[in-house]
Design an enzyme around this catalytic site. Structure first.
Site, short mmCIF file in Angstrom:
data_model
loop_
_atom_site.label_atom_id
_atom_site.label_comp_id
_atom_site.label_asym_id
_atom_site.label_seq_id
_atom_site.Cartn_x
_atom_site.Cartn_y
_atom_site.Cartn_z
N HIS A 58 0.85 -1.19 0.00
CA HIS A 58 0.00 0.00 0.00
C HIS A 58 0.89 1.24 0.00
O HIS A 58 2.03 1.21 0.48
CB HIS A 58 -0.89 0.02 1.25
CG HIS A 58 -1.99 -0.99 1.21
ND1 HIS A 58 -3.03 -0.99 2.11
CD2 HIS A 58 -2.21 -2.04 0.38
CE1 HIS A 58 -3.86 -2.00 1.83
NE2 HIS A 58 -3.37 -2.66 0.79
N GLU A 60 1.06 3.88 1.76
CA GLU A 60 1.59 4.33 3.06
C GLU A 60 2.79 3.47 3.47
O GLU A 60 3.81 4.00 3.94
CB GLU A 60 0.52 4.20 4.15
CG GLU A 60 -0.73 5.01 3.93
CD GLU A 60 -1.83 4.19 3.25
OE1 GLU A 60 -1.57 3.52 2.23
OE2 GLU A 60 -2.97 4.22 3.74
N CYS A 88 -5.85 1.92 5.99
CA CYS A 88 -6.53 0.67 6.36
C CYS A 88 -5.95 0.13 7.68
O CYS A 88 -5.09 0.77 8.30
CB CYS A 88 -6.32 -0.36 5.25
SG CYS A 88 -4.62 -0.98 5.17
N CYS A 91 -2.04 -0.39 7.36
CA CYS A 91 -1.29 0.87 7.32
C CYS A 91 -1.39 1.61 8.65
O CYS A 91 -0.44 2.25 9.09
CB CYS A 91 -1.77 1.72 6.17
SG CYS A 91 -1.37 0.97 4.57
ZN LIG Z 1 -3.36 0.27 3.70
#
Ligand SMILES: [Zn+2]
Length: 162
Positions: A58, A60, A88, A91
């Site tokens: 992801h 991040e 999420c 993250c």
């Molecule tokens: Zn994430």
């Protein structure tokens, strides 16, 4: 919380958006992030899940890893994260573990958001680190590319991103 002017927050979010667009061009869900230290961008990340065949890639996490390398330390307590979509669960965990100071995000993630929507992990009193959170920065600009991505996918009849 570092005091950023609205103008500065938007500037950093636009940099995160630029990363999101690069992800979109590569066929990824268009999400981007930047990490800021002392008023300067020190790391950028874009969603690379498909490209890297990595469920953890992801935006991040990619940006946090780069920032750690750049600063030669895992502790990012003097750094702030700007990301186009609410982080999420994974993250948010990475934000806690890296001691990121503040999280600024664009659009709420109604399905996976863990910085206030589904839950608020980064401000849970039970953890030993909490980040300040501000959402809604350039919300529509951040959301539109993601909406467009899923609209196109649905048109193509591809369900694998759902
Ligand atoms: Zn994430």
């Amino acid at each position: 919380m570092e005091e950023y002017s609205d103008k500065l927050k938007q500037k950093f979010m636009r940099a995160a958006l630029a990363e999101a667009m690069k992800a979109g061009d590569a066929g990824e869900v268009p999400i981007g992030a930047v990490i800021v230290q002392n008023g300067k961008i020190i790391a950028r990340g874009k969603n690379e899940r498909e490209t890297k065949k990595d469920p953890a890639a992801h935006a991040e996490v990619v940006a946090i890893r780069k920032a750690g390398k750049k600063l030669d330390r895992w502790n990012l307590c003097d750094c702030d994260l700007f990301v186009t979509l609410e982080p999420c669960v994974m993250c948010s965990g990475a934000i806690i573990y890296s001691r990121i100071r503040s999280v600024y995000f664009g659009a709420d993630d109604l399905r996976f958001g863990c910085c206030g929507t589904i839950m608020n992990l980064v401000q849970d009193q039970r953890f030993n680190h909490r980040a300040s959170v501000e959402g809604g920065i350039l919300k529509e600009e951040c959301l539109e590319p993601i909406r467009g991505f899923f609209r196109d996918r649905r048109k193509e009849g591809k369900r694998k991103f759902e």
